[in-house]
Enzyme design. Sequence first.
Site, PDB file in Angstrom:
ATOM      1  N   TYR A  37     -38.208  21.907 -26.722  1.00  0.00           N
ATOM      2  CA  TYR A  37     -37.765  21.619 -25.342  1.00  0.00           C
ATOM      3  C   TYR A  37     -37.892  22.903 -24.444  1.00  0.00           C
ATOM      4  CZ  TYR A  37     -37.118  16.801 -26.862  1.00  0.00           C
ATOM      5  OH  TYR A  37     -37.214  15.605 -27.513  1.00  0.00           O
TER       6      TYR A  37
ATOM      7  N   HIS B 197     -39.141  16.674 -36.325  1.00  0.00           N
ATOM      8  CA  HIS B 197     -39.510  16.055 -35.036  1.00  0.00           C
ATOM      9  C   HIS B 197     -40.433  15.254 -35.216  1.00  0.00           C
ATOM     10  CE1 HIS B 197     -39.463  17.545 -30.573  1.00  0.00           C
ATOM     11  NE2 HIS B 197     -39.742  16.166 -30.637  1.00  0.00           N
TER      12      HIS B 197
ATOM     13  N   ASP C 203     -29.093  16.108 -26.464  1.00  0.00           N
ATOM     14  CA  ASP C 203     -30.214  16.215 -27.377  1.00  0.00           C
ATOM     15  C   ASP C 203     -31.031  17.178 -26.881  1.00  0.00           C
ATOM     16  OD1 ASP C 203     -31.933  14.235 -29.443  1.00  0.00           O
ATOM     17  OD2 ASP C 203     -33.061  14.989 -27.707  1.00  0.00           O
TER      18      ASP C 203
ATOM     19  N   LYS D  67     -33.906  19.482 -33.310  1.00  0.00           N
ATOM     20  CA  LYS D  67     -35.230  19.041 -34.184  1.00  0.00           C
ATOM     21  C   LYS D  67     -36.040  20.039 -34.612  1.00  0.00           C
ATOM     22  CE  LYS D  67     -35.402  14.985 -30.908  1.00  0.00           C
ATOM     23  NZ  LYS D  67     -34.851  15.828 -29.789  1.00  0.00           N
TER      24      LYS D  67
END
Length: 315
Positions: free
Chosen positions: A52, A112, A47, A81
């Site tokens: 990120y 998201h 994920d 996302k």
Amino acid sequence: MRSYQAMLNNGETLPIIGMGTYSGENDRETTEKAIRTAIKMGYRHFDTAKIYGSELALGNALRRAIHDGLIEREDIHVTSKLWSSDHHDPVSALQQTLQRLGMEYIDMYLVHWPVALKAWVDYPVPAEEDFEELDMENTWSGMERCLEMGLCKSIGVSNFSSRKIEELIDFACVTPVVNQVEMHPMWRQRKLRSICGDYGIHVSAYSPLGGPGNAWGTTAVVDHPIIQSIAHKHNATPAQVALRWGLSQGSSVIVKSFNPRRMKENIGALDLTLDDWDLFEIEKMEERKIMRAEYLINDTTSPYKTIEELWDDEI
């Protein structure tokens, strides 16, 4: 390695334990090494997200593992996302994600947050002037276009309340396959799981241990006396009990650790069985949402003036 998969509403499958790859302060080499270790341990769901900062490292690690014969592409599931600054053009955003990953497609693409930000906002905590008007109907149309173009196999959402799920269903041509939300023994999401179940939407749990190690996280879940007692009873660890609880509710769990010992411990939750008494005891635990996202609230530019509006009173 035994196969543990959830069936999604479009016929695709999802490995029920995933590895979160938010890299934080870690360099790319550290992230790649952790992902390669995870692959060897049997993790098959990874994920990530634009925000990120780990898409590049994840792509490098997966391509190398495929090249080395550790895995086949079809054996792994990659989730990324749509960041809030890309709501105006999900197709271009996903194409950029694919470029960073070095992949032709990803398995799942999620919205998201139900929040739109201005195009330059590439940081997680927006300022008041960073918000744009949210048009989820237009955003979801762009997500459906990603699916039509073959850029992803499934589309879904993250951080959507029960009401926001129902509002999305009203105009969606494609029902989301997943709603990825905070869920753990101290935030059990009973109402949301019921609503998602009505529409065949799989609930995937982030921070299934309460997010320890994150700036906003807590060890309250794994330190809770009930979780500790159940762990002792089964000769398991508190983390394994918390993860097994999430799995026992029919959810998948996304757990983040780059520590090899903890990674092995986490995937060991697949071998634990909780009995009815354990589940009954967990239902007694006080509930508290940890990831509240107050930074998405303001009186002037955000679509949400109160925390209750953001979560539609599921708080």
